[in-house]
Design a protein around this motif. Structure first.
Motif, mmCIF file in Angstrom:
data_model
loop_
_atom_site.group_PDB
_atom_site.id
_atom_site.type_symbol
_atom_site.label_atom_id
_atom_site.label_comp_id
_atom_site.label_asym_id
_atom_site.label_seq_id
_atom_site.Cartn_x
_atom_site.Cartn_y
_atom_site.Cartn_z
ATOM 1 N N PRO A 114 -32.857 43.224 102.958
ATOM 2 C CA PRO A 114 -32.954 42.300 104.090
ATOM 3 C C PRO A 114 -34.335 42.340 104.724
ATOM 4 O O PRO A 114 -34.964 43.394 104.813
ATOM 5 N N ARG A 115 -34.820 41.182 105.146
ATOM 6 C CA ARG A 115 -36.108 41.050 105.832
ATOM 7 C C ARG A 115 -35.899 40.234 107.099
ATOM 8 O O ARG A 115 -35.134 39.282 107.102
ATOM 9 N N THR A 153 -23.500 46.537 98.616
ATOM 10 C CA THR A 153 -24.395 46.766 99.730
ATOM 11 C C THR A 153 -24.028 45.819 100.860
ATOM 12 O O THR A 153 -24.039 44.606 100.678
ATOM 13 N N LYS A 154 -23.690 46.369 101.999
ATOM 14 C CA LYS A 154 -23.347 45.588 103.174
ATOM 15 C C LYS A 154 -24.567 45.531 104.075
ATOM 16 O O LYS A 154 -25.111 46.564 104.459
ATOM 17 N N SER A 155 -25.044 44.326 104.401
ATOM 18 C CA SER A 155 -26.171 44.162 105.313
ATOM 19 C C SER A 155 -25.651 43.824 106.696
ATOM 20 O O SER A 155 -24.797 42.954 106.850
ATOM 21 N N SER A 156 -26.168 44.522 107.711
ATOM 22 C CA SER A 156 -25.727 44.337 109.092
ATOM 23 C C SER A 156 -26.928 44.196 110.000
ATOM 24 O O SER A 156 -28.051 44.547 109.628
ATOM 25 N N ALA A 157 -26.696 43.683 111.209
ATOM 26 C CA ALA A 157 -27.769 43.523 112.194
ATOM 27 C C ALA A 157 -27.249 43.916 113.569
ATOM 28 O O ALA A 157 -26.061 43.774 113.868
ATOM 29 N N ARG A 158 -28.167 44.396 114.414
ATOM 30 C CA ARG A 158 -27.862 44.718 115.811
ATOM 31 C C ARG A 158 -29.020 44.244 116.666
ATOM 32 O O ARG A 158 -30.186 44.470 116.331
ATOM 33 N N LEU A 159 -28.714 43.583 117.762
ATOM 34 C CA LEU A 159 -29.753 43.221 118.712
ATOM 35 C C LEU A 159 -30.071 44.430 119.586
ATOM 36 O O LEU A 159 -29.192 45.240 119.876
ATOM 37 N N ILE A 160 -31.322 44.549 119.978
ATOM 38 C CA ILE A 160 -31.757 45.623 120.862
ATOM 39 C C ILE A 160 -32.262 44.971 122.144
ATOM 40 O O ILE A 160 -33.123 44.091 122.097
ATOM 41 N N PHE A 211 -30.093 46.527 108.808
ATOM 42 C CA PHE A 211 -29.953 47.665 107.901
ATOM 43 C C PHE A 211 -28.902 47.341 106.857
ATOM 44 O O PHE A 211 -28.098 46.423 107.028
ATOM 45 N N HIS A 212 -28.931 48.057 105.763
ATOM 46 C CA HIS A 212 -27.885 47.888 104.761
ATOM 47 C C HIS A 212 -27.300 49.247 104.421
ATOM 48 O O HIS A 212 -27.949 50.262 104.522
ATOM 49 N N THR A 213 -26.042 49.207 104.032
ATOM 50 C CA THR A 213 -25.275 50.401 103.733
ATOM 51 C C THR A 213 -24.654 50.258 102.357
ATOM 52 O O THR A 213 -24.046 49.234 102.060
ATOM 53 N N VAL A 214 -24.821 51.256 101.510
ATOM 54 C CA VAL A 214 -24.180 51.247 100.199
ATOM 55 C C VAL A 214 -22.768 51.803 100.375
ATOM 56 O O VAL A 214 -22.580 52.898 100.882
ATOM 57 N N TRP A 262 -32.194 37.701 102.772
ATOM 58 C CA TRP A 262 -31.856 38.757 101.820
ATOM 59 C C TRP A 262 -31.537 38.135 100.472
ATOM 60 O O TRP A 262 -31.321 36.931 100.368
ATOM 61 N N GLN A 263 -31.518 38.968 99.442
ATOM 62 C CA GLN A 263 -31.146 38.525 98.104
ATOM 63 C C GLN A 263 -29.702 38.914 97.842
ATOM 64 O O GLN A 263 -29.291 40.035 98.136
ATOM 65 N N GLN A 264 -28.933 37.983 97.296
ATOM 66 C CA GLN A 264 -27.553 38.272 96.913
ATOM 67 C C GLN A 264 -27.579 39.314 95.810
ATOM 68 O O GLN A 264 -28.341 39.199 94.854
ATOM 69 N N GLU A 265 -26.769 40.357 95.945
ATOM 70 C CA GLU A 265 -26.787 41.459 94.983
ATOM 71 C C GLU A 265 -26.095 41.108 93.665
ATOM 72 O O GLU A 265 -26.448 41.613 92.610
ATOM 73 N N SER A 266 -25.112 40.225 93.702
ATOM 74 C CA SER A 266 -24.402 39.840 92.478
ATOM 75 C C SER A 266 -25.001 38.559 91.887
ATOM 76 O O SER A 266 -25.713 37.820 92.566
ATOM 77 N N TYR A 267 -24.707 38.325 90.626
ATOM 78 C CA TYR A 267 -25.201 37.139 89.938
ATOM 79 C C TYR A 267 -24.714 35.897 90.676
ATOM 80 O O TYR A 267 -23.582 35.872 91.103
ATOM 81 N N PRO A 268 -25.531 34.901 90.914
ATOM 82 C CA PRO A 268 -26.836 34.551 90.363
ATOM 83 C C PRO A 268 -28.021 35.021 91.203
ATOM 84 O O PRO A 268 -29.117 34.492 91.095
#
Length: 73
Positions: A44-45, A18-25, A4-7, A58-64
């Motif tokens: 994120p995918r 945008t912070k992307s995070s992950a959790r195992l289930i 998930f990501h959080t703004v 995922w794609q970096q949100e800032s340039y480049p």
């Protein structure tokens, strides 16, 4: 795996990131500890292989705006 990501607001331009995070289930449905993947990512995918290894892209949100990834359990 849940990704998930959080703004998050900030006071300098572009005024957010945008912070992307992950959790195992687990098999029983309990969530593991959240792990920050990046503090500069979006869209994120997740994919997995038969060896039960996950890959998050995922794609970096800032340039480049490069494409980043991480592989893990």
């Amino acid at each position: 795996m849940l990704v998930f990501h959080t703004v998050v607001p900030k006071s300098t331009p572009a005024y957010r990131y945008t912070k992307s995070s992950a959790r195992l289930i687990s098999r029983s449905g309990t969530f593991g500890t959240a792990k920050t993947l990046t503090s500069d990512g979006r869209v994120p995918r997740v994919d997995t292989r038969p060896a039960a290894r996950f890959r998050v892209v995922w794609q970096q949100e800032s340039y480049p705006y490069t494409i980043r990834s991480v592989t893990g359990p």
